[in-house]
Design an enzyme around this catalytic site. Sequence first.
Site, PDB file in Angstrom:
ATOM      1  N   GLU A 262      -4.554   2.332  12.553  1.00  0.00           N
ATOM      2  CA  GLU A 262      -4.060   3.054  11.370  1.00  0.00           C
ATOM      3  C   GLU A 262      -4.089   4.557  11.610  1.00  0.00           C
ATOM      4  O   GLU A 262      -3.201   5.285  11.176  1.00  0.00           O
ATOM      5  CB  GLU A 262      -4.877   2.695  10.128  1.00  0.00           C
ATOM      6  CG  GLU A 262      -4.826   1.219   9.759  1.00  0.00           C
ATOM      7  CD  GLU A 262      -3.412   0.662   9.692  1.00  0.00           C
ATOM      8  OE1 GLU A 262      -2.510   1.346   9.178  1.00  0.00           O
ATOM      9  OE2 GLU A 262      -3.206  -0.470  10.186  1.00  0.00           O
ATOM     10  N   TRP A 265      -1.046   5.267  13.448  1.00  0.00           N
ATOM     11  CA  TRP A 265       0.129   5.315  12.553  1.00  0.00           C
ATOM     12  C   TRP A 265       0.265   6.716  11.949  1.00  0.00           C
ATOM     13  O   TRP A 265       1.355   7.261  11.827  1.00  0.00           O
ATOM     14  CB  TRP A 265       0.003   4.304  11.406  1.00  0.00           C
ATOM     15  CG  TRP A 265       0.610   2.970  11.693  1.00  0.00           C
ATOM     16  CD1 TRP A 265      -0.060   1.811  11.934  1.00  0.00           C
ATOM     17  CD2 TRP A 265       2.023   2.646  11.749  1.00  0.00           C
ATOM     18  NE1 TRP A 265       0.840   0.794  12.142  1.00  0.00           N
ATOM     19  CE2 TRP A 265       2.116   1.266  12.031  1.00  0.00           C
ATOM     20  CE3 TRP A 265       3.196   3.376  11.590  1.00  0.00           C
ATOM     21  CZ2 TRP A 265       3.348   0.616  12.157  1.00  0.00           C
ATOM     22  CZ3 TRP A 265       4.423   2.722  11.713  1.00  0.00           C
ATOM     23  CH2 TRP A 265       4.490   1.373  11.999  1.00  0.00           C
ATOM     24  N   TRP A 293      22.620   3.920  -4.688  1.00  0.00           N
ATOM     25  CA  TRP A 293      21.418   3.747  -5.515  1.00  0.00           C
ATOM     26  C   TRP A 293      21.807   3.771  -6.982  1.00  0.00           C
ATOM     27  O   TRP A 293      22.744   4.477  -7.375  1.00  0.00           O
ATOM     28  CB  TRP A 293      20.407   4.862  -5.220  1.00  0.00           C
ATOM     29  CG  TRP A 293      19.957   4.931  -3.791  1.00  0.00           C
ATOM     30  CD1 TRP A 293      20.285   5.894  -2.889  1.00  0.00           C
ATOM     31  CD2 TRP A 293      19.119   3.993  -3.106  1.00  0.00           C
ATOM     32  NE1 TRP A 293      19.694   5.618  -1.664  1.00  0.00           N
ATOM     33  CE2 TRP A 293      18.976   4.455  -1.776  1.00  0.00           C
ATOM     34  CE3 TRP A 293      18.475   2.809  -3.474  1.00  0.00           C
ATOM     35  CZ2 TRP A 293      18.222   3.787  -0.817  1.00  0.00           C
ATOM     36  CZ3 TRP A 293      17.715   2.145  -2.528  1.00  0.00           C
ATOM     37  CH2 TRP A 293      17.597   2.627  -1.210  1.00  0.00           C
ATOM     38  N   ASN A 328      -2.982   0.268   0.295  1.00  0.00           N
ATOM     39  CA  ASN A 328      -1.823   0.225   1.195  1.00  0.00           C
ATOM     40  C   ASN A 328      -0.943  -1.009   0.982  1.00  0.00           C
ATOM     41  O   ASN A 328       0.277  -0.914   0.930  1.00  0.00           O
ATOM     42  CB  ASN A 328      -2.281   0.286   2.653  1.00  0.00           C
ATOM     43  CG  ASN A 328      -1.103   0.241   3.611  1.00  0.00           C
ATOM     44  OD1 ASN A 328      -0.236   1.107   3.570  1.00  0.00           O
ATOM     45  ND2 ASN A 328      -1.042  -0.776   4.457  1.00  0.00           N
ATOM     46  N   TRP A 346      14.762   5.813  -2.784  1.00  0.00           N
ATOM     47  CA  TRP A 346      13.394   5.964  -2.283  1.00  0.00           C
ATOM     48  C   TRP A 346      12.857   7.371  -2.485  1.00  0.00           C
ATOM     49  O   TRP A 346      11.652   7.577  -2.619  1.00  0.00           O
ATOM     50  CB  TRP A 346      13.308   5.568  -0.803  1.00  0.00           C
ATOM     51  CG  TRP A 346      14.209   6.330   0.133  1.00  0.00           C
ATOM     52  CD1 TRP A 346      15.486   6.011   0.467  1.00  0.00           C
ATOM     53  CD2 TRP A 346      13.908   7.541   0.839  1.00  0.00           C
ATOM     54  NE1 TRP A 346      15.998   6.949   1.346  1.00  0.00           N
ATOM     55  CE2 TRP A 346      15.048   7.894   1.591  1.00  0.00           C
ATOM     56  CE3 TRP A 346      12.788   8.366   0.922  1.00  0.00           C
ATOM     57  CZ2 TRP A 346      15.113   9.033   2.402  1.00  0.00           C
ATOM     58  CZ3 TRP A 346      12.835   9.502   1.728  1.00  0.00           C
ATOM     59  CH2 TRP A 346      13.994   9.820   2.448  1.00  0.00           C
ATOM     60  N   TRP A 369       7.707   5.416   2.701  1.00  0.00           N
ATOM     61  CA  TRP A 369       8.844   5.148   1.810  1.00  0.00           C
ATOM     62  C   TRP A 369      10.087   4.728   2.588  1.00  0.00           C
ATOM     63  O   TRP A 369      10.802   3.807   2.200  1.00  0.00           O
ATOM     64  CB  TRP A 369       9.131   6.371   0.909  1.00  0.00           C
ATOM     65  CG  TRP A 369       8.264   6.296  -0.300  1.00  0.00           C
ATOM     66  CD1 TRP A 369       7.052   6.903  -0.476  1.00  0.00           C
ATOM     67  CD2 TRP A 369       8.484   5.494  -1.465  1.00  0.00           C
ATOM     68  NE1 TRP A 369       6.520   6.545  -1.683  1.00  0.00           N
ATOM     69  CE2 TRP A 369       7.375   5.690  -2.313  1.00  0.00           C
ATOM     70  CE3 TRP A 369       9.508   4.649  -1.887  1.00  0.00           C
ATOM     71  CZ2 TRP A 369       7.272   5.047  -3.557  1.00  0.00           C
ATOM     72  CZ3 TRP A 369       9.404   4.016  -3.123  1.00  0.00           C
ATOM     73  CH2 TRP A 369       8.299   4.220  -3.934  1.00  0.00           C
TER      74      TRP A 369
HETATM   75  P1  FAD Z   1      -7.573   3.220   5.509  1.00  0.00           P
HETATM   76  O1  FAD Z   1      -6.979   1.873   5.518  1.00  0.00           O
HETATM   77  O2  FAD Z   1      -9.054   3.318   5.408  1.00  0.00           O
HETATM   78  O3  FAD Z   1      -7.046   3.959   6.815  1.00  0.00           O
HETATM   79  C1  FAD Z   1      -7.684   5.122   7.359  1.00  0.00           C
HETATM   80  C2  FAD Z   1      -6.712   6.264   7.499  1.00  0.00           C
HETATM   81  O4  FAD Z   1      -5.678   5.897   8.414  1.00  0.00           O
HETATM   82  C3  FAD Z   1      -5.988   6.622   6.222  1.00  0.00           C
HETATM   83  O5  FAD Z   1      -6.772   7.470   5.403  1.00  0.00           O
HETATM   84  C4  FAD Z   1      -4.748   7.314   6.782  1.00  0.00           C
HETATM   85  O6  FAD Z   1      -5.004   8.631   7.180  1.00  0.00           O
HETATM   86  C5  FAD Z   1      -4.447   6.487   8.013  1.00  0.00           C
HETATM   87  N1  FAD Z   1      -3.499   5.419   7.671  1.00  0.00           N
HETATM   88  C6  FAD Z   1      -3.768   4.176   7.234  1.00  0.00           C
HETATM   89  N2  FAD Z   1      -2.645   3.454   7.081  1.00  0.00           N
HETATM   90  C7  FAD Z   1      -1.627   4.276   7.414  1.00  0.00           C
HETATM   91  C8  FAD Z   1      -0.217   4.134   7.458  1.00  0.00           C
HETATM   92  N3  FAD Z   1       0.397   2.972   7.150  1.00  0.00           N
HETATM   93  N4  FAD Z   1       0.531   5.196   7.807  1.00  0.00           N
HETATM   94  C9  FAD Z   1      -0.044   6.376   8.134  1.00  0.00           C
HETATM   95  N5  FAD Z   1      -1.380   6.581   8.126  1.00  0.00           N
HETATM   96  C10 FAD Z   1      -2.158   5.539   7.778  1.00  0.00           C
HETATM   97  N6  FAD Z   1      -0.878   7.649   3.767  1.00  0.00           N
HETATM   98  C11 FAD Z   1      -1.282   8.916   3.590  1.00  0.00           C
HETATM   99  O7  FAD Z   1      -2.257   9.351   4.220  1.00  0.00           O
HETATM  100  N7  FAD Z   1      -0.627   9.744   2.717  1.00  0.00           N
HETATM  101  C12 FAD Z   1       0.451   9.327   1.999  1.00  0.00           C
HETATM  102  O8  FAD Z   1       1.017  10.122   1.234  1.00  0.00           O
HETATM  103  C13 FAD Z   1       0.870   7.992   2.156  1.00  0.00           C
HETATM  104  N8  FAD Z   1       1.914   7.506   1.433  1.00  0.00           N
HETATM  105  C14 FAD Z   1       2.317   6.209   1.638  1.00  0.00           C
HETATM  106  C15 FAD Z   1       3.439   5.738   0.930  1.00  0.00           C
HETATM  107  C16 FAD Z   1       3.884   4.427   1.112  1.00  0.00           C
HETATM  108  C17 FAD Z   1       5.108   3.939   0.359  1.00  0.00           C
HETATM  109  C18 FAD Z   1       3.201   3.580   2.009  1.00  0.00           C
HETATM  110  C19 FAD Z   1       3.681   2.158   2.204  1.00  0.00           C
HETATM  111  C20 FAD Z   1       2.103   4.033   2.704  1.00  0.00           C
HETATM  112  C21 FAD Z   1       1.648   5.347   2.540  1.00  0.00           C
HETATM  113  N9  FAD Z   1       0.530   5.853   3.247  1.00  0.00           N
HETATM  114  C22 FAD Z   1       0.162   7.164   3.078  1.00  0.00           C
HETATM  115  C23 FAD Z   1      -0.161   5.025   4.240  1.00  0.00           C
HETATM  116  C24 FAD Z   1      -1.382   4.207   3.707  1.00  0.00           C
HETATM  117  O9  FAD Z   1      -1.003   3.482   2.582  1.00  0.00           O
HETATM  118  C25 FAD Z   1      -2.563   5.117   3.340  1.00  0.00           C
HETATM  119  O10 FAD Z   1      -2.876   5.951   4.420  1.00  0.00           O
HETATM  120  C26 FAD Z   1      -3.801   4.321   3.000  1.00  0.00           C
HETATM  121  O11 FAD Z   1      -3.544   3.379   1.999  1.00  0.00           O
HETATM  122  C27 FAD Z   1      -4.881   5.285   2.527  1.00  0.00           C
HETATM  123  O12 FAD Z   1      -6.029   4.589   2.137  1.00  0.00           O
HETATM  124  P2  FAD Z   1      -7.355   4.661   2.993  1.00  0.00           P
HETATM  125  O13 FAD Z   1      -7.711   6.099   3.241  1.00  0.00           O
HETATM  126  O14 FAD Z   1      -8.365   3.794   2.333  1.00  0.00           O
HETATM  127  O15 FAD Z   1      -6.843   4.032   4.352  1.00  0.00           O
END
Ligand code: FAD
Length: 438
Positions: A262, A265, A293, A328, A346, A369
């Site tokens: 993650e 990512w 849209w 997520n 979106w 998105w």
């Molecule tokens: P954890 O699951 O604990 O992950 C640890 C860290 O890894 C996160 O804090 C983040 O920095 C990174 N991470 C995790 N999943 C992703 C991912 N899919 N993509 C990129 N980085 C990731 N993440 C954001 O940080 N900011 C946003 O504005 C954001 N907007 C999103 C919008 C959509 C529509 C979707 C589908 C995902 C988005 N994400 C975003 C990715 C992800 O959903 C969040 O990072 C995650 O839910 C944050 O929760 P956590 O800190 O508990 O993550």
Amino acid sequence: MNNNNADNPILAFWFRRDLRLDDNTGLLRALDAGKPVLPVFIFARNILDRLEDRDDARVSFLHDRIRSLDAELCKYGSGLLVAFGNPLESWKKWQKQFGFSAVYTNRDYEPYGTKRDREVSDWLGTQGVAFHSFKDQVIFEREEVVKPDGDPYSVYTPYSRRWRARLVEEPICPKSFPTKPNLYLFKDHELPSLESMGFVRSSISIPPAEVSKDLLRNYAGHRNFPAMAGTSRLGIHLRFGTLSIRRLALEAISASDSYLNELIWREFYQMILFHHPQVTSQAFKPAYDHIAWRSDPEAFQRWTAGTTGYPFVDAGMRELAATGFQHNRVRMVTASFLTKHLLVDWRLGEAWFARKLLDFELASNNGGWQWAAGCGCDAAPYFRIFNPTSQAQKFDPKEEYVRRWVPEYGTSAYPLPIVEHTFARERVLETFKHALST
Ligand code: FAD
């Protein structure tokens, strides 16, 4: 006043998305340069004035963090020089006052940050002041993880493979703040109050900047279930740099490969935004900009309010409004629901998340998105349409998450579905097919 002279030049360190003393690359490099360092921060008026909510939780958090950084620096007889205004104007004023011989900072990769830094460094250059910037908020930046021919990746899996190979070549070494830092002695510092910047304190609480070993060990098995506290909620700390990505990545390496994925990512989307800044307004795949849209303000309003009649979607949207967080798995479903079931652009959903998410990050939000809408770099194919009911059955089988956020679910007070699933599915397939064949 000009405290600087040829015998006693001082350096500035400019804090931005790196609000910590520990393992702060640019700050440590400034401290190693052999001259006293004055740390500075600018509350950018142009950004703050554009925020829509006067009780924005991110601003309260930022303000608290600046106050505690100042207090930490006070222990060394220094402090934080803080401005509320336009960045370039602040530098012009400070340069007159302090006559810095160089400015140190950590790199920002967003289009706005890149432009701001170019303007400031160009102006400082005209004054004979060097501008030094460093990699800090990512493990690998910009061109460090590219294909063998030098082109950037647009697919996650090969990118992540190359990212991991680089890690073997360049192991991570976090550095602590020195016990006797060469900081500029600075007494008369004042911080603007939240109110003077036009904000009031938010009631939303911020998750701590730490993650337990247990959570990391169980992450792979728990991360998809929104009723569990199975993810780290560290997004806001990575966004503002209140936690070092190097220290977090080392914890991930020792405890959870799935968590490390993650973090990769996150860097993948930062790399995409850096190489393709047009994604902030356009689809990564240009054909998707032909999609017709629907304009449906009422449907959009019901989506934001969590009253679509689809309980998993509604739970997510209410969680977001109440806590600034959305899980997520649920983000994927709510984003898919808006773009596919409601056929709403979106970009509207992206803007709503940007307004409400504590962990809002331009690169990841845009990437998430575009992924959900099918138009992103490594997106799900457009005909893959999440069914919000089966997603709920799979990831919230006991309805704990839904009942937590939608207490009236199952009663007559809960609205009927805003759109019927099979109808919505056929409509979006038809619309996308048409757009992509033109
Ligand atoms: P954890 O699951 O604990 O992950 C640890 C860290 O890894 C996160 O804090 C983040 O920095 C990174 N991470 C995790 N999943 C992703 C991912 N899919 N993509 C990129 N980085 C990731 N993440 C954001 O940080 N900011 C946003 O504005 C954001 N907007 C999103 C919008 C959509 C529509 C979707 C589908 C995902 C988005 N994400 C975003 C990715 C992800 O959903 C969040 O990072 C995650 O839910 C944050 O929760 P956590 O800190 O508990 O993550």
